[in-house]
Design an enzyme around this catalytic site. Structure first.
Site, PDB file in Angstrom:
ATOM      1  CB  THR A   1     -14.516  32.347  -2.313  1.00 32.96           C
ATOM      2  OG1 THR A   1     -14.358  32.276  -3.725  1.00 32.96           O
ATOM      3  CG2 THR A   1     -13.766  33.544  -1.779  1.00 32.96           C
TER       4      THR A   1
ATOM      5  CB  ALA B   1      -7.681  53.105   0.697  1.00 33.87           C
TER       6      ALA B   1
ATOM      7  CE1 TYR C   1      -6.899  45.153  -5.373  1.00 31.18           C
ATOM      8  CE2 TYR C   1      -5.336  46.679  -6.368  1.00 31.18           C
ATOM      9  CZ  TYR C   1      -5.709  45.394  -6.031  1.00 31.18           C
ATOM     10  OH  TYR C   1      -4.892  44.342  -6.355  1.00 31.18           O
TER      11      TYR C   1
END
Lengths: 249, 82
Positions: A39, A158, A156
């Site tokens: 990131t 889902a 998480y």
């Protein structure tokens, strides 16, 4: 197995630490040219250093997978300098654990954006060239939690279950072009991410693991390497569980 | 330089793996040339590349025969000498 990925270009998201870092090393060791994302620019530099330290050809790039424009730009840049990825490992993931009653909408949305939407977007961007090449390997890192559920991880679980459904549907679309799409679903693996769990939670989870130990990142990377390799061409739409028997699907 | 029709047919032959003589102007990609839904999407992508243009989804859906592809490309091809 050394050399079995010679000539492949592997793109791995979330490659600066934990499972993603080990996947980058293992695919690189087997001969793939590796591009791994982090990131932050500092994370990308750590990837560069790590790959170099392991004698692996490859590079780190900074990418926030929730930034649509950045994702497109980074992929275009990779294509320009290295060619089109033939192996994509969607590994970047976050947790924002909270009991549902206390969950903030942002906790839900952030997890969906990183763990589900980014998988859709990056897969779409990469599959075009894979279809053209009549070869491709997409491996999505999901979780045992996506099939078992886990209190405190509705978001998480889902998202991970969503990725599994996405995987099966996409696998059907592209199978005739020798592009495979699979999931690797780690169980309880010792990483920075699982360090965040409290001792009570950890002890309770250990009780559920027949193998009697936590997984290590190498356990997961080996499964990814198999699915990325030349011998797995007839395996698609599957979830390969790596969990010490915690869940037997 | 090949005509638009010739270039379209060449793309169709390559993309669908069919014989040149099967690719008549009237040929339907799905009914006559055995294309599935992914084939047709890939065919449109290949045409976009060949003619350096972008074919919007709603237009792409209307391109079902070789002639329709030729017509679309002829009408929308960027004019090189403009």
């Amino acid at each position: 197995m050394a050399g079995s990925l010679e000539g492949q270009l592997a793109l791995i998201t979330g490659g600066s630490r934990g499972i993603g870092q080990e996947i980058a090393r293992v695919l690189g060791r087997q001969g793939a040219l590796v591009v791994a994302t982090a990131t932050t620019p500092a994370g990308a530099e750590r990837i560069d250093a790590d790959l170099a330290a392991h004698g692996i050809r490859g590079t780190g790039v900074a990418l926030d997978v929730t930034d649509d424009a950045a994702m497109s730009a980074v992929l275009a840049q990779i294509q320009a300098s290295h060619g089109a990825p033939t192996i994509l490992v969607n590994n970047a993931g976050i947790t924002r654990d909270q009991l549902l009653l206390r969950m903030k909408d942002d906790d839900w949305d952030d997890v969906m954006a990183t763990n589900l939407r980014a998988v859709y977007r990056l897969s779409k961007l990469c599959v075009r060239d894979m279809l053209k090449a009549r070869f491709g390997r997409i491996i999505n890192i999901t979780s045992v939690v996506g099939v078992m559920g886990n209190a405190g991880q509705t978001n998480y679980a889902a998202a991970k279950a969503g990725v599994a459904g996405f995987t099966r549907a996409m696998a059907r679309e592209v199978a005739a072009r020798q592009v495979t799409v699979n999931c690797v679903a780690p169980g309880f693996i010792s990483t920075d991410m699982t360090e965040g769990l409290n001792d009570t939670h950890r002890d309770a989870l250990m009780q559920q693991i027949p193998a009697g130990r936590l997984g290590v990142v190498a356990d997961v990377a080996a499964a990814v390497a198999y699915l990325a390799g030349p011998d797995a061409g007839y395996v698609t739409g599957q979830i390969l569980h790596v969990n010490g028997g915690m869940w037997m699907g | 330089m090949d005509s638009v029709a010739e270039r379209v047919k060449k793309v169709v032959v390559e993309q669908l793996g069919v014989n040149e003589d099967e690719v008549t102007n009237e040929a339907s990609f799905v009914d006559d040339l055995g294309a599935d839904s992914l084939d047709t999407v890939e065919l449109v992508m290949a045409l976009e590349e060949e003619f350096d243009c972008e074919i919007p989804d709603e237009e792409a859906e209307k391109i079902a025969t070789v002639q329709q592809a030729i017509d679309y490309v002829s009408a929308h091809m960027p004019t090189k000498d403009a």
